[in-house]
Scaffold this motif. Structure first.
Motif, PDB file in Angstrom:
ATOM      1  N   ALA A 753      49.454 -40.590   5.883  1.00 33.39           N
ATOM      2  CA  ALA A 753      50.480 -41.000   4.909  1.00 33.39           C
ATOM      3  C   ALA A 753      51.177 -42.279   5.336  1.00 33.39           C
ATOM      4  N   ALA A 754      51.132 -42.613   6.632  1.00 37.30           N
ATOM      5  CA  ALA A 754      51.772 -43.830   7.121  1.00 37.30           C
ATOM      6  C   ALA A 754      50.942 -45.079   6.838  1.00 37.30           C
ATOM      7  N   CYS A 755      49.694 -44.897   6.398  1.00 38.92           N
ATOM      8  CA  CYS A 755      48.774 -46.035   6.205  1.00 38.92           C
ATOM      9  C   CYS A 755      48.768 -46.487   4.756  1.00 38.92           C
ATOM     10  N   ASP A 756      48.448 -47.776   4.577  1.00 42.23           N
ATOM     11  CA  ASP A 756      48.256 -48.333   3.234  1.00 42.23           C
ATOM     12  C   ASP A 756      46.800 -48.242   2.804  1.00 42.23           C
ATOM     13  N   VAL A 757      45.884 -48.391   3.729  1.00 39.29           N
ATOM     14  CA  VAL A 757      44.449 -48.296   3.473  1.00 39.29           C
ATOM     15  C   VAL A 757      43.827 -47.535   4.640  1.00 39.29           C
ATOM     16  N   LEU A 758      42.827 -46.716   4.340  1.00 40.53           N
ATOM     17  CA  LEU A 758      42.131 -45.946   5.367  1.00 40.53           C
ATOM     18  C   LEU A 758      40.675 -46.391   5.430  1.00 40.53           C
ATOM     19  N   THR A 759      40.129 -46.463   6.639  1.00 37.03           N
ATOM     20  CA  THR A 759      38.793 -47.045   6.807  1.00 37.03           C
ATOM     21  C   THR A 759      37.849 -46.097   7.534  1.00 37.03           C
ATOM     22  N   ALA A 760      36.550 -46.233   7.196  1.00 37.45           N
ATOM     23  CA  ALA A 760      35.454 -45.551   7.894  1.00 37.45           C
ATOM     24  C   ALA A 760      34.358 -46.592   8.112  1.00 37.45           C
ATOM     25  N   PRO A 761      34.508 -47.476   9.121  1.00 40.09           N
ATOM     26  CA  PRO A 761      33.618 -48.639   9.275  1.00 40.09           C
ATOM     27  C   PRO A 761      32.345 -48.312  10.075  1.00 40.09           C
ATOM     28  N   TYR A 762      31.539 -47.382   9.590  1.00 39.36           N
ATOM     29  CA  TYR A 762      30.368 -46.939  10.348  1.00 39.36           C
ATOM     30  C   TYR A 762      29.392 -48.080  10.625  1.00 39.36           C
ATOM     31  N   GLU A 763      28.716 -47.955  11.765  1.00 39.57           N
ATOM     32  CA  GLU A 763      27.647 -48.871  12.127  1.00 39.57           C
ATOM     33  C   GLU A 763      26.451 -48.653  11.201  1.00 39.57           C
ATOM     34  N   PRO A 764      25.614 -49.680  11.022  1.00 39.65           N
ATOM     35  CA  PRO A 764      24.345 -49.426  10.325  1.00 39.65           C
ATOM     36  C   PRO A 764      23.508 -48.457  11.152  1.00 39.65           C
ATOM     37  N   MET A 765      22.942 -47.446  10.507  1.00 41.92           N
ATOM     38  CA  MET A 765      22.223 -46.412  11.242  1.00 41.92           C
ATOM     39  C   MET A 765      21.089 -45.879  10.377  1.00 41.92           C
ATOM     40  N   ARG A 783      45.161 -42.174  -0.412  1.00 37.60           N
ATOM     41  CA  ARG A 783      45.218 -43.578  -0.033  1.00 37.60           C
ATOM     42  C   ARG A 783      43.894 -44.257  -0.397  1.00 37.60           C
ATOM     43  N   PRO A 784      43.914 -45.558  -0.681  1.00 36.70           N
ATOM     44  CA  PRO A 784      42.657 -46.270  -0.889  1.00 36.70           C
ATOM     45  C   PRO A 784      41.787 -46.197   0.358  1.00 36.70           C
ATOM     46  N   VAL A 785      40.481 -46.149   0.162  1.00 33.81           N
ATOM     47  CA  VAL A 785      39.540 -45.978   1.264  1.00 33.81           C
ATOM     48  C   VAL A 785      38.554 -47.134   1.269  1.00 33.81           C
ATOM     49  N   VAL A 786      38.282 -47.668   2.459  1.00 33.29           N
ATOM     50  CA  VAL A 786      37.231 -48.666   2.649  1.00 33.29           C
ATOM     51  C   VAL A 786      36.220 -48.047   3.606  1.00 33.29           C
ATOM     52  N   ALA A 787      34.975 -47.909   3.162  1.00 32.25           N
ATOM     53  CA  ALA A 787      33.960 -47.236   3.961  1.00 32.25           C
ATOM     54  C   ALA A 787      32.670 -48.034   3.949  1.00 32.25           C
ATOM     55  N   SER A 788      31.884 -47.858   4.998  1.00 24.58           N
ATOM     56  CA  SER A 788      30.578 -48.512   5.071  1.00 24.58           C
ATOM     57  C   SER A 788      29.615 -47.858   4.087  1.00 24.58           C
ATOM     58  N   VAL A 803      37.740 -46.004  -3.802  1.00 26.63           N
ATOM     59  CA  VAL A 803      36.913 -46.328  -2.641  1.00 26.63           C
ATOM     60  C   VAL A 803      36.269 -47.690  -2.817  1.00 26.63           C
ATOM     61  N   THR A 804      36.319 -48.499  -1.767  1.00 23.91           N
ATOM     62  CA  THR A 804      35.597 -49.776  -1.723  1.00 23.91           C
ATOM     63  C   THR A 804      34.540 -49.668  -0.632  1.00 23.91           C
ATOM     64  N   LEU A 805      33.292 -49.974  -0.970  1.00 20.29           N
ATOM     65  CA  LEU A 805      32.188 -49.897  -0.017  1.00 20.29           C
ATOM     66  C   LEU A 805      31.927 -51.268   0.580  1.00 20.29           C
ATOM     67  N   ALA A 806      31.726 -51.279   1.893  1.00 19.64           N
ATOM     68  CA  ALA A 806      31.457 -52.529   2.609  1.00 19.64           C
ATOM     69  C   ALA A 806      30.082 -52.454   3.255  1.00 19.64           C
ATOM     70  N   PRO A 807      29.407 -53.583   3.410  1.00 15.79           N
ATOM     71  CA  PRO A 807      28.117 -53.577   4.103  1.00 15.79           C
ATOM     72  C   PRO A 807      28.317 -53.101   5.544  1.00 15.79           C
ATOM     73  N   PRO A 808      27.518 -52.132   6.004  1.00 14.10           N
ATOM     74  CA  PRO A 808      27.709 -51.621   7.373  1.00 14.10           C
ATOM     75  C   PRO A 808      27.441 -52.706   8.419  1.00 14.10           C
TER      76      PRO A 808
END
Length: 1020
Positions: A753-765, A783-788, A803-808
């Motif tokens: 709850a203290a965060c503005d955005v939460l991330t899951a920046p996984y490595e390419p696997m 919260r908005p999420v940014v994930a690989s 959710v926003t997806l990012a290239p791993p």
């Protein structure tokens, strides 16, 4: 088979009966108001010694209460109902559902042997043990018990009985206990009077220990059975003992009018009524002596005794001897409505119960309760059961047993003081209506039986020392969440683990038992690892193997008095304890797989005894009755190791939404971590290489120029923490990074709850197999999420608006996304809509529903399945073949699929979750061995030599001997499955299909025949 995404709602599980939280457990099923587990199947088997019997109205009331509740009941009677010439009308309506078991006065040897052979085919070891035990103690009684139990077991399977209840603790309970051993179906018993007091205490104690629950009808009986119940190592009583009074139907037994005896009654001769079987424990001898004393005192009265029994002739002689022919009438046995009429005409009621010379005695006599409900003043004797319902001087009168003078005094006082008698009758009626009404008692009893139709107990095994049950790791949270969801659904769970964790750790919603190899054994392993230079990896591997022995021994002691319905094990390397225990108990074995542990340990921690670990992994996957995997990548992994498609459930990790939807103390965390006025990007999880936190640091450094207030909050700990702190310092991010370290899981919602955005920046696997617990919690927090966009995450999260997806592995792209979020404004403006998340309740419901199917398969219910169509594929799952199978199942076909190999697709098609067919793969790690293929060849040759030789010559000409060997095995399996026809294959499948159909002598259809009826359920 699975939810389509991490945020998907659970498919509804149909309940065949209403669900209600049992009174014996917590009145509220869960903090979130979750309904108890409602997976009900089959019916209750009710075993009586003789049904119907006019004197056993309480048994009739129990069965009618079940019927009113909608619980299906099948009644089995050990003896034919020849004792009573009449029966209650309500009992006559139940006769179509009553079956008289063989083995009454004479044993039909031929029928008994046939029943035992049927049991032997289903449970050979259990049947052999019981037969051997009967032979070691030969006698007509032991053989009759065995014959009755075997006959009951056969009929239970035929009638689809899911729970067996014995009405009495003597002969019916003995038959039920044997039948339960022969089938594995749980059983329970009622305990009343003669069946307790005349039974051998050791035998009774064994029955209490073996029964799922025991229902006592009085507090005295409950206390007696509690003293016999087995105790665990802590001295706590094992076994479920319930006190549920029979009660009386206060709406049926009512006063004729308001019961105050006045002057209009004084002119009529008062009628004293007594109802009961004419047996010594009812004390009718002493009642007649009391009547003689009343006559000597000059009191006018009529004594009516309703009932019949072996003492009738003796009582008639006593009446003649005492000169009571004008005052006493033996009315014989009366049906229910005539008993009610007699109660309404009576002035008072008397029952002179006593303890018979053989120890027999009453519990709470139903006739006393019926008289009190009818507003009659009651005189009875001081016995423990009667004292529970009659309070001396308040709602009745109590006298010592075997004391005719005291009995006469009490009756005389009622006949002489009509107003007092009226007051006692009114209070008696009020007491019965408030505390002993049969309707609430029957509902409570019926709810307990209803719950017994489904899974009630789960033993959770965790053999991984790296997963402390009371810990803060994601795996620890997973264990506790599953157990908590089981409890919320009304299922009792116990955890057996090699690492319980600190006693001050998070609370666990189940009893936790820790056991593992220690002491000299551990010292020996450490010395061996040093001597062989195997290091910590070899030490871990050897300790895991040894732990199995401790787990098996402790589990055996635990389940001796607490028998689970399901063994649920969290997969650990070389852990076979759960599989062994499930096989020993003949209950379903559910294996939860969160990672390909052999591959993971080899890559990150060093794998020793690798060949054994890989073999054990495949063996466990094939052995499990149900395999719960958290991702489709693990589905593919399990399929390649030989697990059967229809036994795999794909259930992603879930979340407790209420915990993460609560407001949370985010502001307090921001103040403590000096985050006020900053745009906070959060990460929560273990600090391991594949989680990609180092990419997050690089991305934050590149976004710093565009978002000067951007700050990282990293929650968690792990082997990479030191390296990450050095990286942050090298990048000049130290003022912008907060390492919170490991925090208790209950505090995680505050940090999110203290965060503005939460991330899951996984490595390419390659072969990404994770089902991230953190992502499910991110979605629930709102919260908005940014994930690989790695593995299944790109499919599971692609449709989520927050959710926003990012290239791993692309730190530049991740930096741009974070900068864009930071530039959008304040925290209030970036609050995301909360997703409908996949909950632990959903996961557990789906698992229980599948395990319920497995229980029925192990019970060998006689299902009479419809005809099966066989489809042969070159590989499974293939997209084209899968579409054809799904189309056939939509038409209502029941399919069995034979595949030559597992497809090499990168990701299994998602439509697999809809396929209910049974799948057999011939080749691969879990495929068919050479010996099995050779045996299939020989059988085909003997059965169909011409077809076999013709197909063999064709195979030799075209060089397809390996495919021909597969065809022979497929042919044998198709015949064993009752296949009606083969569906013609397409392209490369056609030749294999034609060979299999010819060798099996089963027709081959170019197009499927017309299929009628509704689509079938998934096969067991």
């Amino acid at each position: 088979m699975s939810p389509p995404s991490l945020g998907a709602p659970a498919p509804p599980v149909p309940d065949s009966a209403p669900t209600e939280a049992p009174e014996e457990r917590a009145s509220q099923p869960g903090a979130a108001g979750i309904a108890p587990w409602g997976g009900r199947a089959g019916c209750i088997g009710y075993v009586a010694k003789m049904f119907p019997r006019i004197s056993e109205t309480f048994i009739l009331e129990e069965i009618l209460a079940l019927r009113r509740r909608g619980v299906p009941v099948k009644i089995y009677s050990l003896l034919p109902p020849v004792r009573d010439a009449r029966m209650h009308p309500e009992a006559a309506a139940l006769l179509p559902d009553v079956e008289i078991l063989p083995g009454g006065d004479r044993i039909d040897l031929r029928m008994a042997l046939a029943d035992l052979l049927r049991c032997m085919r289903v449970r050979p070891s259990g049947t052999a043990k019981l037969v051997l035990r009967a032979m070691l103690r030969p006698g007509e009684r032991s053989f009759r018990r065995l014959a009755r139990g075997a006959a009951l077991a056969v009929r239970m399977r035929r009638d689809r009985v899911a729970h067996l209840h014995a009405a009495w603790a003597h002969a019916p309970a003995s038959a039920a206990r044997i039948a339960s051993r022969l089938t594995g179906i749980p059983w329970s018993m009622g305990a009343h009077a003669k069946d307790i007091h005349l039974s051998d205490p050791d035998s009774l104690a064994k029955k209490v220990a073996a029964a799922r629950f025991t229902i006592a009808c009085s507090a005295a009986n409950h206390d007696l059975l509690a003293a016999l119940a087995p105790r665990d190592q802590s001295g706590n009583r094992e076994g479920e003992l319930l006190l549920i009074h029979h009660g009386v139907d206060a709406g049926y037994f009512t006063p004729k009018s308001r019961r105050v005896l006045g002057a209009h009654d004084a002119t009529a001769t008062p009628v004293i009524l007594s109802v009961g079987r004419l047996v010594p424990k009812k004390g009718f001898d002493y009642l007649l002596q009391a009547a003689a004393r009343l006559k000597q005192r000059g009191l006018a009265f009529r004594l009516q005794i309703v009932g019949d029994g072996p003492q009738r002739r003796h009582l008639e002689e006593t009446i003649e001897r005492l000169g009571l022919r004008e005052e006493v009438v033996l009315r014989g046995m009366l049906v229910r409505h005539k008993v009610r009429a007699a109660l309404r005409r009576a002035t008072c009621f008397v029952l002179a119960c006593r303890v018979a010379e053989d120890g027999d005695r009453d519990g709470i006599p139903n006739t006393v309760a019926e008289a009190m409900a009818s507003g009659l003043p009651v005189v009875a004797t001081r016995l423990p059961g009667i004292e529970e319902i009659v309070r001396d001087g308040e709602n009745g009168l109590l006298v010592p047993p075997d004391d005719p003078e005291a009995l006469a005094d009490a009756l005389a006082s009622l006949l002489g003081d009509r107003e007092r008698a009226g007051r006692l009758g009114e209070r008696a009626r009020t007491h019965i209506a408030e505390a002993f009404d049969a309707r609430p008692a029957g509902e409570r009893r019926a709810r307990r039986f209803e719950r017994a139709l489904g899974i009630e107990r789960v033993l959770y095994l965790s053999g991984d020392r790296g997963v402390p049950v009371r810990g803060d790791k994601g795996a620890s949270v997973h264990v506790r969440s599953v157990v908590e969801a089981l409890g919320a659904l009304g299922v009792e769970a116990r955890i057996l683990t090699t690492r319980a964790g600190p006693a001050e750790g998070p609370a666990v919603a189940a009893a936790v038992v820790e056991t593992r190899s220690e002491g000299a054994w551990r010292a020996s392993v450490e010395r061996w690892a040093r001597w062989t230079r195997g290091g910590p990896a070899l030490e871990r591997a050897l300790l895991r193997l040894l732990d199995n022995l401790w787990l098996c021994a402790t589990a055996r002691r635990l389940t001796a008095t607490w028998r689970p319905d399901v063994i649920y094990e969290r997969y650990a390397l070389t852990s076979f304890a759960g599989a062994w225990l499930a096989s020993f108990l003949r209950v379903p074995f559910v294996l939860e797989v969160n990672a390909p542990l052999a591959r993971e340990e080899a890559a990150y921690r060093g794998l020793r005894l690798g060949a054994l670990a890989r073999w054990a992994e495949g063996w466990l996957f094939r052995r499990a009755d149900r395999l719960v995997v958290v991702s489709w990548a693990l589905y593919d992994h399990a399929l390649r190791l030989g697990a059967r498609h229809e036994r795999i459930l794909v259930l992603p990790n879930a979340v407790d939404p209420e915990r993460f939807r609560a407001p949370g103390d985010g502001e307090g965390v921001r103040r403590r971590m000096d985050l006020d006025g900053r745009f906070v990007v959060g990460f929560c999880g273990s600090l391991k290489p594949w989680h990609g936190v180092h990419h997050l640091l690089t991305a934050a450094a590149r976004a710093a120029s565009e978002a000067p207030e951007l700050t990282l909050l990293i929650v968690g700990d792990g082997p990479q923490r030191g390296e990450l702190e050095r990286q942050a310092n090298d990048l000049g991010l130290t003022p912008r990074v907060r390492f919170a370290g490991s925090v208790p899981h209950e505090a995680v919602p505050d940090y999110l709850a203290a965060c503005d955005v939460l991330t899951a920046p996984y490595e390419p696997m390659e072969g990404f197999y994770f089902s991230p617990l953190k992502v499910a919690e991110y979605l629930a927090s709102g919260r908005p999420v940014v994930a690989s966009a790695v593995g299944e995450l790109r499919h599971a999260l692609g449709g989520e608006p927050s959710v926003t997806l990012a290239p791993p592995g692309d730190a530049d792209a991740l930096g741009r996304i974070l900068a864009r979020h930071a530039c959008q404004g304040s925290r209030a403006r970036v609050q995301a809509p909360r997703s409908r998340v996949w909950t632990w309740n959903d996961v557990v419901r789906r698992t229980l529903a599948a395990a319920e199917q497995d229980r029925r398969r192990l019970w060998s219910w006689d299902d009479r399945p419809e005809a099966v169509m066989a489809c042969v594929l070159e590989e499974f799952p293939g997209t084209a073949g899968l579409a054809r199978l799904l189309a056939l199942e939509r038409l209502g076909a029941r399919l069995v699929v034979f595949a030559a190999s597992v497809a090499r697709e990168a990701q299994p098609p998602r439509t697999l979750e809809c396929l209910g067919a049974s799948v057999r793969v011939v080749t691969g790690a879990g495929g068919v061995g050479a010996i099995t293929l050779a045996v299939s060849q020989a059988r085909c040759l003997v059965r169909a030599p011409r077809a076999y030789l013709g197909r063999l010559l064709r195979a030799l000409r075209r060089g397809g001997l390996s495919r021909f060997a597969m065809a022979a095995w497929i042919a044998e399996q198709a015949r064993a499955n009752g296949t009606a026809c083969f569906l013609a294959g397409a392209d490369t499948d056609a030749r294999l299909t034609a060979d299999a159909a010819a060798l099996a002598e089963i027709p081959q259809e170019d197009t499927p025949p017309t299929i009628g009826g509704s689509p079938p359920g998934r096969p067991a």
